[in-house]
Write a protein that holds these residues in place. Sequence first.
Motif, PDB file in Angstrom:
ATOM      1  N   ARG A  82       0.866  -1.201   0.118  1.00  0.00           N
ATOM      2  CA  ARG A  82      -0.038   0.012  -0.062  1.00  0.00           C
ATOM      3  C   ARG A  82       0.875   1.355  -0.021  1.00  0.00           C
ATOM      4  O   ARG A  82       1.861   1.227   0.840  1.00  0.00           O
ATOM      5  N   GLY A  83       0.488   2.101  -0.785  1.00  0.00           N
ATOM      6  CA  GLY A  83       1.039   3.362  -0.942  1.00  0.00           C
ATOM      7  C   GLY A  83       0.110   4.523  -0.843  1.00  0.00           C
ATOM      8  O   GLY A  83      -0.921   4.668  -1.280  1.00  0.00           O
ATOM      9  N   GLN A  84       0.519   5.628  -0.390  1.00  0.00           N
ATOM     10  CA  GLN A  84      -0.259   6.798  -0.295  1.00  0.00           C
ATOM     11  C   GLN A  84       0.566   8.103  -0.758  1.00  0.00           C
ATOM     12  O   GLN A  84       1.836   8.347  -0.571  1.00  0.00           O
ATOM     13  N   ILE A  85      -0.026   9.050  -1.719  1.00  0.00           N
ATOM     14  CA  ILE A  85       0.802  10.139  -1.962  1.00  0.00           C
ATOM     15  C   ILE A  85       0.050  11.416  -2.120  1.00  0.00           C
ATOM     16  O   ILE A  85      -1.167  11.489  -1.796  1.00  0.00           O
ATOM     17  N   LEU A 115       4.481  13.847  -3.758  1.00  0.00           N
ATOM     18  CA  LEU A 115       5.223  13.561  -2.359  1.00  0.00           C
ATOM     19  C   LEU A 115       4.720  12.236  -2.009  1.00  0.00           C
ATOM     20  O   LEU A 115       3.374  11.970  -1.858  1.00  0.00           O
ATOM     21  N   GLY A 116       5.578  11.373  -1.495  1.00  0.00           N
ATOM     22  CA  GLY A 116       5.290  10.047  -1.097  1.00  0.00           C
ATOM     23  C   GLY A 116       6.162   9.598  -0.002  1.00  0.00           C
ATOM     24  O   GLY A 116       7.116  10.213   0.325  1.00  0.00           O
ATOM     25  N   GLY A 117       6.093   8.316   0.259  1.00  0.00           N
ATOM     26  CA  GLY A 117       7.039   7.643   1.096  1.00  0.00           C
ATOM     27  C   GLY A 117       6.310   6.732   2.048  1.00  0.00           C
ATOM     28  O   GLY A 117       6.709   6.529   3.209  1.00  0.00           O
ATOM     29  N   ILE A 118       5.410   5.915   1.517  1.00  0.00           N
ATOM     30  CA  ILE A 118       4.611   4.976   2.465  1.00  0.00           C
ATOM     31  C   ILE A 118       4.829   3.577   1.497  1.00  0.00           C
ATOM     32  O   ILE A 118       4.367   3.645   0.237  1.00  0.00           O
ATOM     33  N   TYR A 119       5.037   2.644   2.048  1.00  0.00           N
ATOM     34  CA  TYR A 119       4.897   1.264   1.586  1.00  0.00           C
ATOM     35  C   TYR A 119       4.343   0.272   2.750  1.00  0.00           C
ATOM     36  O   TYR A 119       5.413  -0.008   3.675  1.00  0.00           O
ATOM     37  N   GLN A 120       3.239  -0.155   2.833  1.00  0.00           N
ATOM     38  CA  GLN A 120       2.934  -1.036   3.770  1.00  0.00           C
ATOM     39  C   GLN A 120       2.233  -2.422   3.137  1.00  0.00           C
ATOM     40  O   GLN A 120       1.383  -2.475   2.544  1.00  0.00           O
ATOM     41  N   HIS A 121       3.351  -3.299   3.457  1.00  0.00           N
ATOM     42  CA  HIS A 121       3.192  -4.684   3.022  1.00  0.00           C
ATOM     43  C   HIS A 121       1.898  -5.336   3.678  1.00  0.00           C
ATOM     44  O   HIS A 121       1.597  -5.304   4.872  1.00  0.00           O
ATOM     45  N   GLY A 122       0.902  -5.922   2.981  1.00  0.00           N
ATOM     46  CA  GLY A 122      -0.186  -6.598   3.370  1.00  0.00           C
ATOM     47  C   GLY A 122      -1.500  -5.820   3.800  1.00  0.00           C
ATOM     48  O   GLY A 122      -2.386  -6.273   4.058  1.00  0.00           O
ATOM     49  N   ASN A 123      -1.348  -4.379   3.601  1.00  0.00           N
ATOM     50  CA  ASN A 123      -2.668  -3.682   3.799  1.00  0.00           C
ATOM     51  C   ASN A 123      -3.332  -3.243   2.702  1.00  0.00           C
ATOM     52  O   ASN A 123      -2.617  -2.595   1.487  1.00  0.00           O
ATOM     53  N   TRP A 124      -4.614  -3.705   2.488  1.00  0.00           N
ATOM     54  CA  TRP A 124      -5.324  -3.743   1.453  1.00  0.00           C
ATOM     55  C   TRP A 124      -6.421  -2.511   1.386  1.00  0.00           C
ATOM     56  O   TRP A 124      -6.923  -2.367   0.356  1.00  0.00           O
ATOM     57  N   VAL A 176      -3.078  19.462  -3.832  1.00  0.00           N
ATOM     58  CA  VAL A 176      -4.298  19.492  -4.801  1.00  0.00           C
ATOM     59  C   VAL A 176      -4.939  18.172  -4.634  1.00  0.00           C
ATOM     60  O   VAL A 176      -6.038  18.180  -5.159  1.00  0.00           O
ATOM     61  N   GLN A 177      -4.382  17.176  -4.315  1.00  0.00           N
ATOM     62  CA  GLN A 177      -4.997  15.947  -4.234  1.00  0.00           C
ATOM     63  C   GLN A 177      -4.408  14.945  -3.429  1.00  0.00           C
ATOM     64  O   GLN A 177      -2.845  15.097  -2.998  1.00  0.00           O
ATOM     65  N   GLU A 178      -5.145  13.921  -2.890  1.00  0.00           N
ATOM     66  CA  GLU A 178      -4.455  13.024  -2.039  1.00  0.00           C
ATOM     67  C   GLU A 178      -4.917  11.411  -2.527  1.00  0.00           C
ATOM     68  O   GLU A 178      -6.023  11.541  -3.415  1.00  0.00           O
ATOM     69  N   TRP A 179      -4.162  10.436  -2.640  1.00  0.00           N
ATOM     70  CA  TRP A 179      -4.565   9.352  -3.236  1.00  0.00           C
ATOM     71  C   TRP A 179      -3.674   8.009  -2.481  1.00  0.00           C
ATOM     72  O   TRP A 179      -2.608   8.258  -2.189  1.00  0.00           O
ATOM     73  N   SER A 180      -4.391   6.962  -2.420  1.00  0.00           N
ATOM     74  CA  SER A 180      -3.851   5.762  -2.038  1.00  0.00           C
ATOM     75  C   SER A 180      -3.967   4.581  -2.961  1.00  0.00           C
ATOM     76  O   SER A 180      -5.132   4.816  -3.858  1.00  0.00           O
ATOM     77  N   GLY A 181      -2.966   3.820  -3.364  1.00  0.00           N
ATOM     78  CA  GLY A 181      -3.156   2.741  -4.268  1.00  0.00           C
ATOM     79  C   GLY A 181      -2.399   1.381  -3.549  1.00  0.00           C
ATOM     80  O   GLY A 181      -1.475   1.414  -2.671  1.00  0.00           O
ATOM     81  N   LEU A 182      -2.622   0.473  -4.225  1.00  0.00           N
ATOM     82  CA  LEU A 182      -1.897  -1.069  -3.873  1.00  0.00           C
ATOM     83  C   LEU A 182      -0.922  -1.423  -4.883  1.00  0.00           C
ATOM     84  O   LEU A 182      -1.089  -1.794  -6.253  1.00  0.00           O
TER      85      LEU A 182
END
Lengths: 347, 341
Positions: free
Chosen positions: A199-202, A238-247, A276-282
Amino acid sequence: MRVAIIGAGVIGLSTALCIHEQYHSLVPSLEMEVYADRYTPHTTSDGAAGLWQPYVSDHGNLQETLWNKETFDYLLGHLGSPAVKEMGLFLISGYNLFTQPVPDPSWKNIVLGFRNLTPKELELFPGYSYGWFNTALMLECRSYLPWLTNRLTQRGVKFFHKKVESFQEVSGGGVDVVINCTGMRAGELQPDPELQPGRGQIIKVLAPWVKHFIITHDIKSGVYNSPYVIPGSEFTVLGGIYQHGNWNEENSAQDHKTIWENCCRLLPALQKAKIVQEWSGLRPARPRVRLERETIRQGHFQAEVIHNYGHGGFGITIHWGCAMAAARLFGSILQEKKLASPPQPRL
Amino acid sequence: MAAPKVAVVGAGVVGLSTALCVAETCPSCSVTVLSDQFSPNTTSDVAAGMLIPHTYPGTPIHVQKQWFKETFTYLFAISNSAEASEAGIHLVSGWQVFKNTPKEELPFWSDIVLGFRPMSKAELQKFPHHQFGQAFTTLKCDCPPYLLWLEKRLKAIGVQMYTRKVADLWELNSEYNVVVNCAGIGAHQLVGDEKLFPVRGQVLKVHAPWVKNFIRDGDGLTYIYPGIHSVTLGGTREKESWSLSPDPGTTKDIFDRCCSLEPSLRGAQDIKVKVGLRPSRQCVRLQREVLSQGGVKLPVVHNYGHGAGGFSVHRGTAKEAAHLVGECIAALQGSSSRAKL
């Protein structure tokens, strides 16, 4: 000969184009269809910043390194083409930062002008004592996916907005080859415990004064769990998130705080940037990309499936090399079905 | 002398930065900026503001290097701070390419910019008409933001700014103790400097936000400089041309030359054309002079003639000019205390 591609992210669309480009003249009866429940701008690929950069360590996977190189060289070759702006492709330089010396990456000779950072450059990044500078490429999917779609539409490829529930659903209707580019949800078509979400968020901001990518690395936190700043053609990611196993595909306030504080510490001027925007993806993470053939049999039906999924956080980076490999697998299927003559030896 | 009154003539990058240095080094001084033009109508506003020095034939290299180093260091600190975007200062990397290998492969400023090195073969493949190149990272001062930021800093420390066309430095004699002449190309008329000549530059400012790297032909005529909101495409170097009107033929020529270096520019939008007259001289005139008429003296510090290199050396020359202003004030205070005896 009917070919169905499941998935319309960067992998699905580029594999479709690669196969169509190589085989439509050899197989006059070639009919191609794309099935997906999400199209641009709602795919995982659309959330990615679009920077070509493999992970820092290739874990000895030379095959993937080669696919990365093929992708880079292919894209580099397109820089002079009139389509370059429409594709969302451009050169970009930037920094990779570390808290201690690390070995050079497998891709150091693939990118342009790779070198270590000088002491004066490191002054820009307190807390980091080692780093790299190089010039790489950006491929923005919000432009690239529509460009691929246009090329495919021009070639007569049909698109269907549909969630495919099984291979049989597609192969049962008379499709000869199924290309499985379903990314994160490949497990729904065929269980694959090795495929896990990363899982990532930006946060997308307006910061047009930022002209370089800055990727930090923290060996302890793991890949992408350390702040990064990637300037696009319109917005900066801008990012910096990596959560293994988080759906969870919902934005997290805690992750927002982590990203914002860390990136502003890295580049103080970002404090003035407008969000401007926030987004999460897998990220469809897998120990290695699944790129192989499989013959699916059920009762009377038999279908050839080419799997092409599990590209984690480097889908854009590796996409064309994988598309070419998938096309080679397709060629071998054609040969077996004696639908295409093998390449004639040159006399 | 209580609160010496200093007038700075000119509000381009040199005038504003000199006023700031004077105010910073002489807190008791009352500093006023006088100019017929302010941003966005100065020569500085036309320039891309790239920190790539121009070489002045008449100034010792070690002096130019010191000016550049001071300017680079000063701007580097701002670029790294929270004020960077407001000040319009940002880092930019890119390439300087040469059709033929230059005699001097290492310019005097190569160790001041960041990461300077020759381009690799792979990098040069992008420039089939060029045989040699240098890659480095430098700073860019976007105008108007940088000038507006300087104006804001000046206002905050009580420096007044007035729109006023000064026809003759002497007219300031009754109101000011020291005059600093940062009139740029205006010095040709203001002080009758025949050694100062315009080098006309026409540029295009275009919307092409995917261009993140600068590209400059070593001949100095063709360049692509990505700024915050637009990319500056250049240019021309027309000696002794005083025309401020854009020339359409030149516009097409600049665009074609830049597209040949960076084909994706064909997709650029919103093309605006600008013209500036580089205030050129064999060397920057950075010196004291005492004007006198009928026994009355007016100390002047000249700081003009930066030609194509204004941004690259502005802070260094501003500091030196401020130092000279200090000398003028000390001399005035010395003579006034002598007068008291």
